[in-house]
Design a protein around this motif. Structure first.
Motif, PDB file in Angstrom:
ATOM      1  N   GLY A   1       0.867  -0.929  -0.061  1.00  0.00           N
ATOM      2  CA  GLY A   1      -0.245  -0.287  -0.125  1.00  0.00           C
ATOM      3  C   GLY A   1       1.131   1.222  -0.081  1.00  0.00           C
ATOM      4  N   GLN A   2      -0.049   2.331   0.206  1.00  0.00           N
ATOM      5  CA  GLN A   2       0.954   3.976  -0.048  1.00  0.00           C
ATOM      6  C   GLN A   2       1.719   3.956   0.851  1.00  0.00           C
ATOM      7  OE1 GLN A   2      -2.215   5.976  -1.375  1.00  0.00           O
ATOM      8  NE2 GLN A   2      -1.652   6.479  -3.348  1.00  0.00           N
ATOM      9  N   VAL A   3       1.366   3.439   2.540  1.00  0.00           N
ATOM     10  CA  VAL A   3       2.111   3.547   3.380  1.00  0.00           C
ATOM     11  C   VAL A   3       3.861   2.908   3.464  1.00  0.00           C
ATOM     12  CG1 VAL A   3       0.869   4.534   5.444  1.00  0.00           C
ATOM     13  CG2 VAL A   3       1.279   1.718   4.676  1.00  0.00           C
ATOM     14  N   THR A   4       4.386   2.864   1.881  1.00  0.00           N
ATOM     15  CA  THR A   4       5.270   1.922   2.499  1.00  0.00           C
ATOM     16  C   THR A   4       7.218   3.220   2.698  1.00  0.00           C
ATOM     17  OG1 THR A   4       5.654   2.121   0.270  1.00  0.00           O
ATOM     18  CG2 THR A   4       5.432   0.140   0.909  1.00  0.00           C
ATOM     19  N   GLY A   5       6.126   4.476   2.548  1.00  0.00           N
ATOM     20  CA  GLY A   5       6.949   5.166   2.842  1.00  0.00           C
ATOM     21  C   GLY A   5       7.932   5.455   4.070  1.00  0.00           C
ATOM     22  N   LEU A   6       6.583   4.817   5.104  1.00  0.00           N
ATOM     23  CA  LEU A   6       7.100   5.495   6.979  1.00  0.00           C
ATOM     24  C   LEU A   6       7.877   3.673   7.017  1.00  0.00           C
ATOM     25  CD1 LEU A   6       3.252   5.829   7.668  1.00  0.00           C
ATOM     26  CD2 LEU A   6       5.132   7.433   7.746  1.00  0.00           C
ATOM     27  N   ILE A   7       7.755   2.871   6.458  1.00  0.00           N
ATOM     28  CA  ILE A   7       8.668   1.906   6.954  1.00  0.00           C
ATOM     29  C   ILE A   7      10.418   1.807   6.659  1.00  0.00           C
ATOM     30  CG2 ILE A   7       8.639  -0.446   5.672  1.00  0.00           C
ATOM     31  CD1 ILE A   7       6.288  -0.835   5.269  1.00  0.00           C
ATOM     32  N   LYS A   8      10.351   1.783   7.804  1.00  0.00           N
ATOM     33  CA  LYS A   8      12.225   2.299   7.702  1.00  0.00           C
ATOM     34  C   LYS A   8      12.946   0.449   7.359  1.00  0.00           C
ATOM     35  CE  LYS A   8      11.334   6.578   7.113  1.00  0.00           C
ATOM     36  NZ  LYS A   8      10.536   7.088   5.769  1.00  0.00           N
ATOM     37  N   LYS A   9      12.253  -0.218   8.203  1.00  0.00           N
ATOM     38  CA  LYS A   9      13.370  -1.335   8.274  1.00  0.00           C
ATOM     39  C   LYS A   9      12.637  -2.451   8.864  1.00  0.00           C
ATOM     40  CE  LYS A   9      14.616  -0.539  13.567  1.00  0.00           C
ATOM     41  NZ  LYS A   9      15.588  -0.231  14.226  1.00  0.00           N
ATOM     42  N   VAL A  10      13.126  -3.577   7.973  1.00  0.00           N
ATOM     43  CA  VAL A  10      12.518  -5.195   9.165  1.00  0.00           C
ATOM     44  C   VAL A  10      12.264  -5.266  10.608  1.00  0.00           C
ATOM     45  CG1 VAL A  10      12.270  -7.616   9.073  1.00  0.00           C
ATOM     46  CG2 VAL A  10      13.303  -5.850   7.107  1.00  0.00           C
ATOM     47  N   ARG A  11      11.794  -5.099  10.742  1.00  0.00           N
ATOM     48  CA  ARG A  11      10.973  -5.539  12.364  1.00  0.00           C
ATOM     49  C   ARG A  11      10.573  -6.994  12.942  1.00  0.00           C
ATOM     50  NH1 ARG A  11       8.642   0.284  13.672  1.00  0.00           N
ATOM     51  NH2 ARG A  11       7.034  -0.126  12.095  1.00  0.00           N
ATOM     52  N   SER A  12      10.302  -6.976  13.994  1.00  0.00           N
ATOM     53  CA  SER A  12       9.838  -7.534  14.847  1.00  0.00           C
ATOM     54  C   SER A  12       8.034  -7.133  15.329  1.00  0.00           C
ATOM     55  CB  SER A  12       9.813  -8.199  16.119  1.00  0.00           C
ATOM     56  OG  SER A  12       8.969  -7.415  17.324  1.00  0.00           O
ATOM     57  N   THR A  13       6.790  -7.947  14.392  1.00  0.00           N
ATOM     58  CA  THR A  13       5.222  -8.145  14.553  1.00  0.00           C
ATOM     59  C   THR A  13       5.537  -7.495  16.411  1.00  0.00           C
ATOM     60  OG1 THR A  13       4.950  -9.501  13.418  1.00  0.00           O
ATOM     61  CG2 THR A  13       2.990  -8.832  14.767  1.00  0.00           C
ATOM     62  N   GLN A  14       6.048  -7.875  17.061  1.00  0.00           N
ATOM     63  CA  GLN A  14       5.531  -7.234  18.458  1.00  0.00           C
ATOM     64  C   GLN A  14       5.731  -5.910  18.072  1.00  0.00           C
ATOM     65  OE1 GLN A  14       4.696  -8.465  21.790  1.00  0.00           O
ATOM     66  NE2 GLN A  14       4.191  -5.948  21.816  1.00  0.00           N
ATOM     67  N   GLU A  15       7.477  -4.905  17.875  1.00  0.00           N
ATOM     68  CA  GLU A  15       7.298  -3.972  17.618  1.00  0.00           C
ATOM     69  C   GLU A  15       6.897  -2.568  16.447  1.00  0.00           C
ATOM     70  OE1 GLU A  15      12.297  -3.048  17.813  1.00  0.00           O
ATOM     71  OE2 GLU A  15      12.053  -5.119  16.389  1.00  0.00           O
ATOM     72  N   VAL A  16       5.931  -3.349  15.751  1.00  0.00           N
ATOM     73  CA  VAL A  16       4.672  -2.885  15.060  1.00  0.00           C
ATOM     74  C   VAL A  16       3.977  -2.197  15.882  1.00  0.00           C
ATOM     75  CG1 VAL A  16       3.901  -3.038  12.931  1.00  0.00           C
ATOM     76  CG2 VAL A  16       5.822  -3.976  12.681  1.00  0.00           C
ATOM     77  N   MET A  17       3.102  -3.360  17.088  1.00  0.00           N
ATOM     78  CA  MET A  17       2.273  -3.001  17.160  1.00  0.00           C
ATOM     79  C   MET A  17       2.774  -2.502  18.931  1.00  0.00           C
ATOM     80  SD  MET A  17      -0.628  -4.435  17.976  1.00  0.00           S
ATOM     81  CE  MET A  17      -1.749  -6.110  16.926  1.00  0.00           C
ATOM     82  N   ASP A  18       3.692  -2.478  18.944  1.00  0.00           N
ATOM     83  CA  ASP A  18       4.505  -1.685  20.377  1.00  0.00           C
ATOM     84  C   ASP A  18       4.105  -0.056  19.850  1.00  0.00           C
ATOM     85  OD1 ASP A  18       4.735  -3.351  21.904  1.00  0.00           O
ATOM     86  OD2 ASP A  18       6.349  -2.962  21.678  1.00  0.00           O
ATOM     87  N   ASP A  19       4.543   0.186  18.251  1.00  0.00           N
ATOM     88  CA  ASP A  19       4.871   1.349  17.961  1.00  0.00           C
ATOM     89  C   ASP A  19       3.206   2.007  17.312  1.00  0.00           C
ATOM     90  OD1 ASP A  19       6.081   3.731  16.078  1.00  0.00           O
ATOM     91  OD2 ASP A  19       6.022   2.059  14.119  1.00  0.00           O
ATOM     92  N   ILE A  20       2.479   0.992  16.522  1.00  0.00           N
ATOM     93  CA  ILE A  20       1.208   1.435  17.093  1.00  0.00           C
ATOM     94  C   ILE A  20       0.515   1.757  18.045  1.00  0.00           C
ATOM     95  CG2 ILE A  20      -1.034   0.753  15.637  1.00  0.00           C
ATOM     96  CD1 ILE A  20       0.209  -1.229  13.804  1.00  0.00           C
ATOM     97  N   ILE A  21       0.484   0.963  18.907  1.00  0.00           N
ATOM     98  CA  ILE A  21      -0.045   1.223  20.082  1.00  0.00           C
ATOM     99  C   ILE A  21       0.568   2.147  20.751  1.00  0.00           C
ATOM    100  CG2 ILE A  21      -1.510   0.384  21.990  1.00  0.00           C
ATOM    101  CD1 ILE A  21      -2.479  -0.265  19.767  1.00  0.00           C
ATOM    102  N   GLY A  22       1.584   2.225  20.596  1.00  0.00           N
ATOM    103  CA  GLY A  22       2.696   3.833  21.375  1.00  0.00           C
ATOM    104  C   GLY A  22       2.267   4.878  21.433  1.00  0.00           C
ATOM    105  N   GLY A  23       2.336   4.801  19.448  1.00  0.00           N
ATOM    106  CA  GLY A  23       2.083   6.546  18.581  1.00  0.00           C
ATOM    107  C   GLY A  23       0.149   6.448  18.711  1.00  0.00           C
ATOM    108  N   ALA A  24      -0.963   6.287  19.300  1.00  0.00           N
ATOM    109  CA  ALA A  24      -1.670   6.351  19.629  1.00  0.00           C
ATOM    110  C   ALA A  24      -1.811   6.904  21.201  1.00  0.00           C
ATOM    111  CB  ALA A  24      -2.701   5.198  19.376  1.00  0.00           C
ATOM    112  N   VAL A  25      -1.373   6.220  21.892  1.00  0.00           N
ATOM    113  CA  VAL A  25      -1.527   6.726  23.373  1.00  0.00           C
ATOM    114  C   VAL A  25      -0.697   7.352  23.532  1.00  0.00           C
ATOM    115  CG1 VAL A  25      -0.451   6.046  25.807  1.00  0.00           C
ATOM    116  CG2 VAL A  25      -1.300   4.224  23.778  1.00  0.00           C
ATOM    117  N   LYS A  26       0.336   8.120  22.869  1.00  0.00           N
ATOM    118  CA  LYS A  26       0.857   9.182  23.119  1.00  0.00           C
ATOM    119  C   LYS A  26       0.382  10.426  22.313  1.00  0.00           C
ATOM    120  CE  LYS A  26       5.753  10.309  22.590  1.00  0.00           C
ATOM    121  NZ  LYS A  26       7.381   9.468  23.258  1.00  0.00           N
ATOM    122  N   ILE A  27      -0.334  10.016  21.402  1.00  0.00           N
ATOM    123  CA  ILE A  27      -1.033  11.384  20.875  1.00  0.00           C
ATOM    124  C   ILE A  27      -2.196  11.337  21.339  1.00  0.00           C
ATOM    125  CG2 ILE A  27      -2.879  12.199  18.627  1.00  0.00           C
ATOM    126  CD1 ILE A  27      -1.421   9.909  16.984  1.00  0.00           C
TER     127      ILE A  27
END
Ligand SMILES: Cc1cc2nc3c(=O)[nH]c(=O)nc-3n(C[C@H](O)[C@H](O)[C@H](O)COP(=O)(O)O)c2cc1C
Length: 380
Positions: free
Chosen positions: A341-367
Motif C-alpha cells: 500500500g501507499q504507506v511504504t514510505g513509513l517503513i524504515k526497517k524490518v522489525r518484529s511484529t511486536q515492535e510494529v504493534m508497540d509502535d502503533i499502540i504506543g504512538g496512539a497513546v502518545k497522541i
C-alpha cells in the motif's frame, strides 16, 4: 508483569483482544507465524488462507494454535465476483490465443517454461470447502475480500462464527449490513492488494454513517499510531493493517513451505518495502483482472508494451500464474508481483511484529494521552 498500555475500543470486546488492531488478511504474506505473532502482540491475527487447500488450511489453523492461545481469524477471497456464465470446467478455453502467445514468449525468453504455480481453483465449491474447515476447527472469525456470498452469513452465524467483510464503497457496505455482516472493513484506495477507488479518509465516515450501528473498521494506509487515531476519529472502532506488517520477521515465511515464495523473493520484498516512498506502487489489473495495488515492476512495463487488454477474473490470474511462478523460482524479482500500500514510505526497517504493534499502540497513546491535551485548545 504486564507493562503494555491499555488502549481499548468496542472492537476489543467484540474480538476478545487487547488492542483494536486486526492483521489484514494477506493470502501471500500472512501465514500462521504472523497470525500468531499479531494475536500474541494483542491484536487479532488473520490467517491469509486465500490459496490454501482444505487440508493445508486445517494444518495452518492448528499450527497457529500451537503458537498462540489468543483468538485469531481466517481470511479468504470468495468468488462472489466471478462471472456466472463461465463454465469452470472449460475455463482455460476463454483465454484468447494472443494472450497465451505473449505469456509463452515471455516464459521462453526467460527460460521459465516448465514452471507451474500451486493450483488455486477459484470456485464457490473451493470457498465452501475452506469454510467447512473453519467451521470444523471452530475459528471464531471469518473474513472475506472481494465480496461476501449470500449463503455464507446465515451458515456462519449458525456455527457461531462472526463474519468480517471488506468493502470499498458505500453501496457495498449497505449491502453487507443488510446481509448481516458482523464487522465491515471499509478499505480505502490507499490499501495494498485488491483495492477500490475511494480514499480511506473519504470512505470511512461515509460507510460509518451508512451502516450504523454495524461496527466499522478502517483499512488502507494505516501503519502507525497516527493512522489508528485518525481511524477512530473517522468513526471506525479499529484498524485493519496489511502493509504495516509486511516488513516483519514473521511475515511471508510460511509461504516458502507451499512453494509460493523463496528467500530471494522475500529479501527483495523487504528491500522494496524499506527503500520505497509513497509513489513506488501503482494500480494494475495484470495479476487478477481486478484493480490491485502493487510495486511497479518490469512485468507491468512488458504487459503495457504488449498493448493487450487484461482479462476478467479469474482468467487473468490463470493466464499469469505459471509465468509468475517461474519468475519467482528463477529469482527474477523485478518480474514478480509484490502487493503493497501507499504507506511504504513509513517503513524504515524490518522489525518484529511486536515492535510494529508497540509502535502503533504506543504512538496512539502518545497522541491522545500527551500531545492533544497539551496542545489542544477548544472553546465550546
Ligand atoms: C501482500 C498483500 C496481500 C493481500 N492479500 C489479500 C487477500 O488474500 N485477501 C484479502 O481479503 N485482502 C488481501 N489484501 C488486502 C488486505 O487485506 C488489506 O485490506 C490491505 O492490506 C489494507 O491496506 P494497507 O495495506 O494499507 O494496510 C492483501 C494486501 C497485501 C498488502
Amino acid at each position: 508483569m504486564n507493562k503494555r498500555p491499555v488502549f481499548r475500543t468496542a472492537l476489543c470486546d467484540m474480538l476478545g483482544v487487547e488492542y483494536p488492531v486486526m492483521l489484514a488478511g494477506m493470502g501471500t504474506a500472512g501465514g500462521y507465524t504472523l497470525t500468531a505473532a499479531v494475536s500474541n502482540a494483542g491484536g487479532l491475527g488473520m490467517l491469509g488462507a486465500t490459496f490454501l487447500w482444505p487440508d493445508e488450511l486445517r494444518s495452518w489453523i492448528r499450527k497457529t494454535r500451537e503458537l498462540t492461545d489468543k483468538p485469531f481469524g481466517v481470511d479468504i477471497l470468495l468468488p462472489a465476483a466471478i462471472p456466472k456464465d463461465f463454465d469452470l470446467g472449460k475455463i482455460k478455453e476463454y483465454i484468447p490465443p494472443e494472450h497465451t502467445a505473449f505469456i509463452q514468449k515471455m516464459a521462453r525468453d526467460f527460460g521459465v517454461e516448465g514452471a507451474r504455480m500451486k493450483e488455486w481453483p477459484i470456485s464457490e465449491e473451493f470457498g465452501r470447502s475452506q469454510f467447512q474447515v473453519v467451521k470444523e476447527e471452530k475459528v471464531p472469525f471469518f473474513a472475506l475480500g472481494l465480496g461476501t456470498p449470500d449463503w455464507l452469513i446465515p451458515e456462519a452465524h449458525e456455527a457461531g462464527i462472526k463474519i468480517v467483510s471488506l468493502c470499498g464503497n458505500v453501496r457495498n457496505s449497505v449491502k453487507l449490513k443488510k446481509m448481516g455482516a458482523d464487522i465491515i472493513i471499509a478499505q480505502g484506495h490507499d490499501a495494498g492488494g485488491h483495492t477500490g477507488r475511494i480514499g480511506t479518509f473519504a470512505l470511512v465516515p461515509q460507510v460509518v454513517d451508512a451502516v450504523d450501528p454495524t461496527p466499522v473498521v478502517a483499512a488502507g494506509g494505516i501503519a502507525d499510531g497516527r493512522g489508528l487515531v485518525a481511524a477512530l476519529a473517522l468513526g471506525a472502532i479499529g484498524a485493519w493493517c496489511g502493509t504495516a506488517f509486511l516488513a516483519t520477521h514473521e511475515c511471508f515465511v510460511d509461504f516458502v513451505e507451499l512453494g509460493m515464495l523463496n528467500r530471494a523473493t522475500i529479501d527483495a520484498y523487504y528491500r522494496k518495502l524499506i527503500d520505497s516512498d509513497e509513489e513506488a506502487e501503482q494500480i494494475t489489473r495484470i495479476y487478477s483482472g481486478k484493480t490491485t495495488r502493487a510495486f511497479k515492476n518490469k512485468l507491468d512495463e512488458a504487459w503495457e508494451k504488449s498493448g493487450l487488454k487484461t482479462l476478467p477474473m479469474p482468467l487473468q490470474s490463470m493466464l499469469m500464474a505459471d509465468l509468475v511462478q517461474g519468475m519467482m523460482e528463477k529469482g527474477e524479482t523485478e518480474y514478480f508481483p509484490m502487493f503493497a500500500g501507499q504507506v511504504t514510505g513509513l517503513i524504515k526497517k524490518v522489525r518484529s511484529t511486536q515492535e510494529v504493534m508497540d509502535d502503533i499502540i504506543g504512538g496512539a497513546v502518545k497522541i491522545l494521552g500527551e500531545k492533544f491535551p497539551a496542545g489542544l485548545t477548544i472553546k465550546a
